[in-house]
Design an enzyme around this catalytic site. Structure first.
Site, PDB file in Angstrom:
ATOM      1  CE  LYS A 119      -3.728   1.217   4.765  1.00 32.82           C
ATOM      2  NZ  LYS A 119      -3.460   0.808   3.369  1.00 32.82           N
ATOM      3  CB  SER A 166      -0.969   0.014   1.190  1.00 31.95           C
ATOM      4  OG  SER A 166      -0.283   0.021   2.416  1.00 31.95           O
TER       5      SER A 166
END
Length: 355
Positions: A285, A242
């Site tokens: 996140k 990511s």
């Protein structure tokens, strides 16, 4: 376990200890685990996996406010209604005194604070204070053992804020890229990175090399400068794809000495042709970014569906920018403003001739 869990063969399970047959075909077994990686594959294939994510900070706050604090006040004999924890104090305990997906340690820390307060009351005959704020939390629990990263600005070229998922929630992380004079063609990776993250860095660099014209960079820079990519907090293992677009943006910023847009973070996997792919852990996140002071988040277009699952109250003050390729990321994230005292990567004429 294989025989017990398999409905095709557990209709006549034989218990060797009791020497009795049991029909287990109608029994539902529930198993729990913190890590699926340690479960043997044949066993895992016989189960239906239901993943339950840990509590986010906002959920822990409500649990502490509604359940844990009233319960521990009663346990410690501090039933005074005037005794309250303000929101900042509860969040300080959650963020800086615990590292967990559940609330077990949070309950222990609340109990510890109230026991200390009960001791002070028994010693002085009255409560030293009735409203507990972050300052009082340090007096009751000592200096915090943990801390959360906060946004550090965009004064340096090559430093980009990324977003990471951990078992205890989301975190922000910083990708740092610097160039040093040398023979070139050397890439150094540090920061306790896993294999997948190292591959992301190699892919990001190869994409940048293939598109230096877009950045207005002389391709011969790679023959005279070495590249070093570092992710701080080296004691913490880091892995996953990511950080791909974050690394690519960090390299681009270091090469051009351009500032990255203020209060911006990003997450997404990158392919060799520059396509941005969706990643997981978006909810955690996003909330970590918001707590750190981030106002703009760059992520894959396909991750929009994950944003729709997050309650609107948690998304206030954050703007999302959906991208499909790394060029979209650079257009938004890289400003035209250079950092103070930018490094001069101009290649002398004599070196150009040698090249």
């Amino acid at each position: 376990m294989l025989e017990v869990l398999d409905p095709e063969q557990n209709g006549a399970f034989h218990d060797n200890y009791l020497d009795v047959d049991y029909d287990l075909s109608k029994v539902m077994f529930i198993a729990t685990a913190n890590n699926l990686g340690t479960i043997p594959r044949p066993l895992l294939d016989r189960m239906e996996v239901i993943e339950v994510s840990g509590y986010i900070t906002e959920e822990k706050y409500e649990i502490a406010k509604r359940h844990l604090i009233p319960k521990e006040k009663e346990n410690t004999g501090l039933n005074d209604k005037k005794l309250t924890f303000n929101k900042a104090a509860i969040e300080k305990i959650i963020e800086q005194y615990t590292r967990e997906s559940g609330v077990r340690q949070l309950e222990k820390q609340v109990n510890k604070a109230l026991r200390k307060l009960a001791f002070k009351k028994a010693e002085a005959g009255e409560l030293p204070y009735e409203k507990i704020t972050p300052t009082e939390i340090e007096d009751l629990l000592g200096k915090p053992p943990f801390y959360r990263d906060i946004y550090q600005g965009n004064a340096y070229a090559g430093v980009v804020t990324g977003l990471a998922w951990t078992s205890v929630g989301g975190e922000i992380l910083f990708i740092e890229t610097s160039l040093s004079k040398g023979k070139g063609a050397k890439l150094t990776l540090t920061g306790n990175l896993g294999d997948v993250m190292k591959e992301s860095a190699v892919i990001a660099l190869e994409y940048v090399k293939a598109h230096v014209d877009t950045l207005g960079v002389d391709y011969r820079i790679f023959d005279h400068w070495n590249i070093h990519i570092h992710v701080p907090e080296g004691a913490t293992p880091k892995d996953g794809p990511s950080a791909g677009i974050t690394i690519a943006t960090s390299i681009a910023s270091a090469l051009t000495q351009r500032k990255v847009r203020k209060n911006t973070a990003m997450t997404g996997e990158i392919t060799l042709r520059g396509k941005v792919l969706p990643v997981g852990g978006i909810k955690e996140k996003i909330l970590a970014a918001k707590r750190a002071g981030i106002t703009d988040i760059v992520l894959c277009q396909e991750n929009e569906k994950d944003i729709l699952e997050i309650p609107d109250m948690y998304l206030k003050g954050v703007k999302f920018h959906y991208v499909e390729n790394i060029q979209d990321v650079w257009k938004f994230a890289l400003t035209d403003e250079l950092v103070e005292h930018p490094t001069d990567f101009t290649i002398p004429e004599e070196e150009k001739k040698e090249s």
